[in-house]
Design a protein around this motif. Structure first.
Motif, PDB file in Angstrom:
ATOM      1  N   GLU A   3       0.810  -1.221   0.000  1.00 53.30           N
ATOM      2  CA  GLU A   3       0.000   0.000   0.000  1.00 53.30           C
ATOM      3  C   GLU A   3       0.843   1.270   0.000  1.00 53.30           C
ATOM      4  O   GLU A   3       0.436   2.286  -0.572  1.00 53.30           O
ATOM      5  CB  GLU A   3      -0.933  -0.023   1.210  1.00 53.30           C
ATOM      6  N   ASP A   4       2.005   1.250   0.662  1.00 50.80           N
ATOM      7  CA  ASP A   4       2.814   2.453   0.760  1.00 50.80           C
ATOM      8  C   ASP A   4       3.960   2.490  -0.247  1.00 50.80           C
ATOM      9  O   ASP A   4       4.346   3.564  -0.710  1.00 50.80           O
ATOM     10  CB  ASP A   4       3.395   2.598   2.170  1.00 50.80           C
ATOM     11  N   ALA A   5       4.525   1.335  -0.547  1.00 53.32           N
ATOM     12  CA  ALA A   5       5.712   1.292  -1.394  1.00 53.32           C
ATOM     13  C   ALA A   5       5.439   0.791  -2.806  1.00 53.32           C
ATOM     14  O   ALA A   5       6.339   0.732  -3.634  1.00 53.32           O
ATOM     15  CB  ALA A   5       6.789   0.415  -0.739  1.00 53.32           C
ATOM     16  N   GLY A   6       4.210   0.393  -3.087  1.00 51.03           N
ATOM     17  CA  GLY A   6       3.868  -0.024  -4.445  1.00 51.03           C
ATOM     18  C   GLY A   6       4.366  -1.395  -4.838  1.00 51.03           C
ATOM     19  O   GLY A   6       4.506  -1.692  -6.023  1.00 51.03           O
ATOM     20  N   ASP A   7       4.620  -2.267  -3.871  1.00 49.87           N
ATOM     21  CA  ASP A   7       5.075  -3.627  -4.183  1.00 49.87           C
ATOM     22  C   ASP A   7       3.991  -4.363  -4.976  1.00 49.87           C
ATOM     23  O   ASP A   7       2.844  -4.447  -4.526  1.00 49.87           O
ATOM     24  CB  ASP A   7       5.368  -4.368  -2.878  1.00 49.87           C
TER      25      ASP A   7
END
Length: 488
Positions: A315-319
């Motif tokens: 959600e935060d790092a776009g994995d």
């Protein structure tokens, strides 16, 4: 992954412009799901006979490769048996290397092709468990601290590894006293080398482990000694994640950027390959075979258990890991349905660690729920693992099996990891061949998110202060409770 990719214990943070392992379209050129950059391979002694450019072109043409690196052809699977620790896991037989690799005969032409297999690594003995865990938790792609607190990385890793080691040692003791991952990866390297030679593409095949021997640095040293002129980097993770492929490639970047030889080396990095037909069909073959071991195969629930990652990574790092995993499961089930297998299935995530939220649903919770719903037959499929190791041999085969039976599931089965299944190895060889033409020399950015401590005194002060702060942080009543519950 071994001990589970533990997430940040402090505030979440987004990746900077280096999102998804410091790559940018400005510094790399792409084929579909193939990243081109300087990379590295490890091999041992020996020189190789490799084809000329003209011969290689003829081989590639004969393979009828598609424009996408992920075309792949359908293959058939041989008999594959899951063996206990200490025995060969591959149909090609045991292959033990003094370092870690399959080598080729003397090189008679100028071109020397190398293939680098990237994997996590695992402790060879119980004595190796604590230092292995330290290497794991010291990785900023595993515990992702904000820049302000990055000096805590190593002190925090030391404390966590010491706390985690006793529990981890119990798990490794249960599967024979160490991880079989290096042995199996060496066997896969040997099998891949033979498959490439069968396709008339001689190559040195190297192994680089992220957190234990043979380390990435060892691989790079050997590839330079061998004089490799073209390299394909093949992570043994079907789906891409910051914490697996991303971390390993970041390590390669850091090694390559300041080396004049490596920075000119043509390299193709394959970021993910879960969509390849050879892989999908190999997985479907394994599932079909195991289903036939049940008295009523059509009633069996197919239970995909994937290694989890912290929700913040997605959600935060776009994995892209979650999306790729869900797509992978859909492709496998579509293949099974095309063969007439219409069993119900579900996906859950295992191996969570630490007091943060990981991808849901959790494997242990879903097993209990399925038992309450009256599911009696279950086939576990370790979809994110291509080699047997602690998460399959101990976590799934022991812990989850016991939990499933306690929850009311009466018939339990488990699909073996792919290991050296011939159709899987053949498809890996095709993947390498298809990637070769797109290898290019790249210059990587010299910028890095990590600070470099050139002043020994400044480094000492940071380590001392970091150790004291980490000690206070970890042993506060709240953190002690969290560690006891989630890590110990």
């Amino acid at each position: 992954m071994e001990a589970g990719t533990i997430s940040r214990l402090l505030q979440p943070m987004k990746l900077q412009s280096s999102n998804l392992s410091n790559f940018s379209s400005n510094s790399s050129m792409f084929c579909p799901r193939t990243r081109l950059m300087p990379a590295c391979h490890v091999s041992h002694g020996g020189q190789e006979t490799n084809p000329t450019e003209q011969e290689l072109s003829m081989v590639l043409s004969s393979e009828n490769k598609k424009s996408s690196v992920f075309g792949g052809s359908s293959l058939h699977r041989p008999v594959h048996k899951r063996d206990p620790v200490g025995k060969t896991f591959c149909s090609v037989g045991a292959y033990t290397y003094p370092g870690s690799i399959a080598e080729s005969p003397s090189q008679t032409t100028e071109e020397k092709i190398g293939v680098l297999l990237l994997n996590l690594g695992g402790p060879d003995t119980l004595h190796d468990v604590q230092p292995f865990l330290f290497n794991l938790f010291a990785d900023p792609d595993i515990i992702r601290l904000p820049r302000l607190f990055r000096f805590l990385q190593r002190p925090l890793a030391q404390l966590i590894s010491v706390l985690r080691a006793p529990k981890s040692k119990e798990g490794y003791a249960a599967i024979g006293g160490g991880s079989p991952l290096r042995k199996i990866t060496d066997e896969q390297a040997s099998a891949l080398k033979m498959a490439l030679e069968t396709k008339e593409v001689p190559a040195n095949v190297y192994v680089a482990m992220r957190y234990w021997h043979p380390f990435t640095e060892e691989a790079v040293h050997q590839i330079k000694r061998d004089g490799i002129t073209k390299l394909v980097v093949l992570p043994l993770y079907p789906q891409y994640s910051i914490s697996t492929t991303g971390s390993s490639v970041r390590a390669l970047q850091n090694i390559f950027k300041d080396d004049s030889y490596l920075s000119r080396l043509p390299v193709a990095i394959i970021e993910s390959w879960y969509q390849r037909q050879g892989y999908i069909k190999s997985m479907a073959d394994l599932i079909e075979k195991e289903l036939h071991n049940f008295s009523n195969p059509e009633e069996v629930m197919i239970f995909f258990s994937a290694h989890g990652v912290p929700v913040s990574y997605v959600e935060d790092a776009g994995d892209p890991y979650r999306d790729q995993m869900e797509e992978c499961i859909s492709l496998i089930m579509n293949e099974l349905k095309a063969r007439g297998t219409n069993n119900h299935h579900t996906l859950a995530y295992q191996s969570r660690v630490g007091p943060v939220q990981w991808l849901k649903p959790y494997t242990d919770e879903v097993l209990v729920e399925l038992g309450k719903k009256g599911v009696k037959s279950l086939l576990a499929v370790p979809v994110s693992f291509v080699s047997e190791h602690i998460e399959t041999l101990e976590e799934i085969d022991m812990e989850y099996k016991e939990l499933a039976l306690e929850s009311g599931i009466e018939n339990w089965g488990r699909v073996p990891a792919l290991n050296c299944t011939s159709s899987f190895i053949t498809d890996l060889a095709d993947t390498v061949i298809e990637a070769l033409p797109s290898a290019m020399a790249m210059s990587t950015s010299t910028s890095t998110e990590e600070e470099v401590d050139n002043d020994p005194m400044q480094y000492f002060i940071k380590m001392l202060f970091g150790s004291l702060l980490a000690f206070v942080f970890l042993f506060s009543p709240k953190m002690v409770s969290a560690f006891r519950k989630n890590i110990l």
